[in-house]
Design a protein around this motif. Structure first.
Motif, PDB file in Angstrom:
ATOM      1  N   PRO A  38     -26.755 -51.496   6.052  1.00  0.00           N
ATOM      2  CA  PRO A  38     -27.693 -52.565   5.709  1.00  0.00           C
ATOM      3  C   PRO A  38     -29.116 -52.118   6.001  1.00  0.00           C
ATOM      4  O   PRO A  38     -29.333 -51.152   6.743  1.00  0.00           O
ATOM      5  CB  PRO A  38     -27.265 -53.720   6.627  1.00  0.00           C
ATOM      6  CG  PRO A  38     -26.524 -53.083   7.738  1.00  0.00           C
ATOM      7  CD  PRO A  38     -25.888 -51.847   7.180  1.00  0.00           C
ATOM      8  N   PRO A  39     -30.109 -52.788   5.437  1.00  0.00           N
ATOM      9  CA  PRO A  39     -31.503 -52.387   5.675  1.00  0.00           C
ATOM     10  C   PRO A  39     -31.849 -52.439   7.159  1.00  0.00           C
ATOM     11  O   PRO A  39     -31.424 -53.348   7.878  1.00  0.00           O
ATOM     12  CB  PRO A  39     -32.318 -53.415   4.866  1.00  0.00           C
ATOM     13  CG  PRO A  39     -31.392 -54.570   4.658  1.00  0.00           C
ATOM     14  CD  PRO A  39     -30.019 -53.980   4.577  1.00  0.00           C
ATOM     15  N   SER A  40     -32.588 -51.461   7.600  1.00  0.00           N
ATOM     16  CA  SER A  40     -32.962 -51.403   9.018  1.00  0.00           C
ATOM     17  C   SER A  40     -34.202 -52.251   9.263  1.00  0.00           C
ATOM     18  O   SER A  40     -35.038 -52.428   8.381  1.00  0.00           O
ATOM     19  CB  SER A  40     -33.239 -49.951   9.430  1.00  0.00           C
ATOM     20  OG  SER A  40     -34.281 -49.410   8.633  1.00  0.00           O
ATOM     21  N   MET A  41     -34.301 -52.777  10.462  1.00  0.00           N
ATOM     22  CA  MET A  41     -35.464 -53.575  10.854  1.00  0.00           C
ATOM     23  C   MET A  41     -36.004 -53.061  12.181  1.00  0.00           C
ATOM     24  O   MET A  41     -35.262 -52.502  12.981  1.00  0.00           O
ATOM     25  CB  MET A  41     -35.069 -55.054  10.976  1.00  0.00           C
ATOM     26  CG  MET A  41     -34.755 -55.711   9.647  1.00  0.00           C
ATOM     27  SD  MET A  41     -34.390 -57.483   9.814  1.00  0.00           S
ATOM     28  CE  MET A  41     -32.739 -57.408  10.503  1.00  0.00           C
ATOM     29  N   GLU A  42     -37.294 -53.252  12.383  1.00  0.00           N
ATOM     30  CA  GLU A  42     -37.930 -52.770  13.607  1.00  0.00           C
ATOM     31  C   GLU A  42     -37.382 -53.507  14.818  1.00  0.00           C
ATOM     32  O   GLU A  42     -37.099 -54.709  14.769  1.00  0.00           O
ATOM     33  CB  GLU A  42     -39.442 -52.971  13.525  1.00  0.00           C
ATOM     34  CG  GLU A  42     -40.104 -52.170  12.410  1.00  0.00           C
ATOM     35  CD  GLU A  42     -41.588 -52.450  12.327  1.00  0.00           C
ATOM     36  OE1 GLU A  42     -42.085 -53.233  13.163  1.00  0.00           O
ATOM     37  OE2 GLU A  42     -42.238 -51.884  11.442  1.00  0.00           O
ATOM     38  N   ALA A  43     -37.243 -52.794  15.915  1.00  0.00           N
ATOM     39  CA  ALA A  43     -36.697 -53.395  17.129  1.00  0.00           C
ATOM     40  C   ALA A  43     -37.615 -54.480  17.689  1.00  0.00           C
ATOM     41  O   ALA A  43     -37.156 -55.461  18.271  1.00  0.00           O
ATOM     42  CB  ALA A  43     -36.466 -52.307  18.176  1.00  0.00           C
ATOM     43  N   ASN A  44     -38.929 -54.321  17.519  1.00  0.00           N
ATOM     44  CA  ASN A  44     -39.879 -55.289  18.076  1.00  0.00           C
ATOM     45  C   ASN A  44     -40.341 -56.306  17.027  1.00  0.00           C
ATOM     46  O   ASN A  44     -41.437 -56.855  17.115  1.00  0.00           O
ATOM     47  CB  ASN A  44     -41.097 -54.562  18.654  1.00  0.00           C
ATOM     48  CG  ASN A  44     -41.819 -53.730  17.604  1.00  0.00           C
ATOM     49  OD1 ASN A  44     -41.275 -53.470  16.530  1.00  0.00           O
ATOM     50  ND2 ASN A  44     -43.037 -53.314  17.909  1.00  0.00           N
ATOM     51  N   ARG A  45     -39.512 -56.552  16.021  1.00  0.00           N
ATOM     52  CA  ARG A  45     -39.875 -57.509  14.972  1.00  0.00           C
ATOM     53  C   ARG A  45     -39.959 -58.923  15.553  1.00  0.00           C
ATOM     54  O   ARG A  45     -39.289 -59.234  16.546  1.00  0.00           O
ATOM     55  CB  ARG A  45     -38.839 -57.472  13.849  1.00  0.00           C
ATOM     56  CG  ARG A  45     -37.449 -57.932  14.262  1.00  0.00           C
ATOM     57  CD  ARG A  45     -36.447 -57.695  13.138  1.00  0.00           C
ATOM     58  NE  ARG A  45     -35.115 -58.170  13.482  1.00  0.00           N
ATOM     59  CZ  ARG A  45     -34.242 -57.492  14.206  1.00  0.00           C
ATOM     60  NH1 ARG A  45     -34.579 -56.292  14.677  1.00  0.00           N
ATOM     61  NH2 ARG A  45     -33.036 -57.983  14.460  1.00  0.00           N
ATOM     62  N   PRO A  46     -40.747 -59.811  14.941  1.00  0.00           N
ATOM     63  CA  PRO A  46     -40.810 -61.200  15.408  1.00  0.00           C
ATOM     64  C   PRO A  46     -39.444 -61.882  15.284  1.00  0.00           C
ATOM     65  O   PRO A  46     -38.635 -61.527  14.432  1.00  0.00           O
ATOM     66  CB  PRO A  46     -41.828 -61.847  14.453  1.00  0.00           C
ATOM     67  CG  PRO A  46     -42.601 -60.707  13.879  1.00  0.00           C
ATOM     68  CD  PRO A  46     -41.671 -59.543  13.831  1.00  0.00           C
TER      69      PRO A  46
END
Length: 209
Positions: free
Chosen positions: A111-119
């Motif tokens: 699946p698409p990756s997301m930043e660890a510090n995302r809101p």
């Protein structure tokens, strides 16, 4: 020095041809925009027309305009080669066929990756409701009397549509064991002008990518 000088002169010799071709493409793009506006106008007339015969004529006119627009779109994506092999320029990239073995099975696509510090995603209830709606249609197939309903997110720019898809993808993969492939026509994978003549191929390239 001699080799560099020759290469420079060959490149300069090819520049007038490149400039002419660029001007021709700009002219074609203006014509495409003209046809797009005419098509939009015809579509408005079709919506406002009550006479069935006149509406039929308008639809025929629209199809003819679409064909002309498609021809121009194809003309706007030539492969340009200068007079020297060292001064070749390609306005559309050279594409190649690939073997199925070069890509992973759909189930192995992460699946698409997301930043660890995302809101934080603030609406978990909305997310769960969306998953439930998708799950309810997952095992159903189209029939002559029923079409499986897609789920569409509509919101203003920067409103969180892509973030919602990013949140849904891993949950779907986990709960349904489904192959989830994220495809985007924004950011790094925007549609280029040369791709517009064959949008299905553009979509397939992004799925494979």
């Amino acid at each position: 020095f001699s080799c560099l000088k020759n290469e420079k002169s060959n490149t300069n010799a090819a520049l007038p041809e490149i400039v002419l071709i660029s001007a021709k493409i700009a002219s074609i793009e203006e014509q495409i925009e003209h046809y797009s506006k005419r098509i939009a106008s015809v579509e408005t007339n079709i919506k406002n027309c009550d006479d069935s015969e006149e509406k039929k004529q308008l639809r025929t006119e629209k199809e003819q305009l679409r064909e002309k627009e498609l021809i121009l779109l194809r003309k706007s994506q030539p492969s340009v080669v200068g007079s020297s092999s060292s001064a070749s320029i390609s306005l559309a990239p050279n594409l190649r066929d690939f073997e199925v073995g070069e890509i992973v099975p759909p189930m192995d696509v992460p699946p698409p990756s997301m930043e660890a510090n995302r809101p934080m995603f603030i609406d978990d209830q909305w997310l769960n409701d969306a998953i439930e709606r998708i799950s309810s249609e997952y095992s159903i197939e189209d029939t002559p009397t029923y079409r499986v309903s897609p789920l569409a997110f509509v919101r203003c720019s920067r409103g969180g549509k892509t973030r919602a898809l990013n949140e849904i993808a891993p949950l779907l993969k986990k709960r349904l064991g489904a192959a989830v492939i994220f495809v985007s026509f924004n950011d790094y994978s925007q549609i280029s002008k040369w791709e517009k003549a064959d949008p299905i191929a553009a979509l397939c390239r992004r799925i494979a990518f």
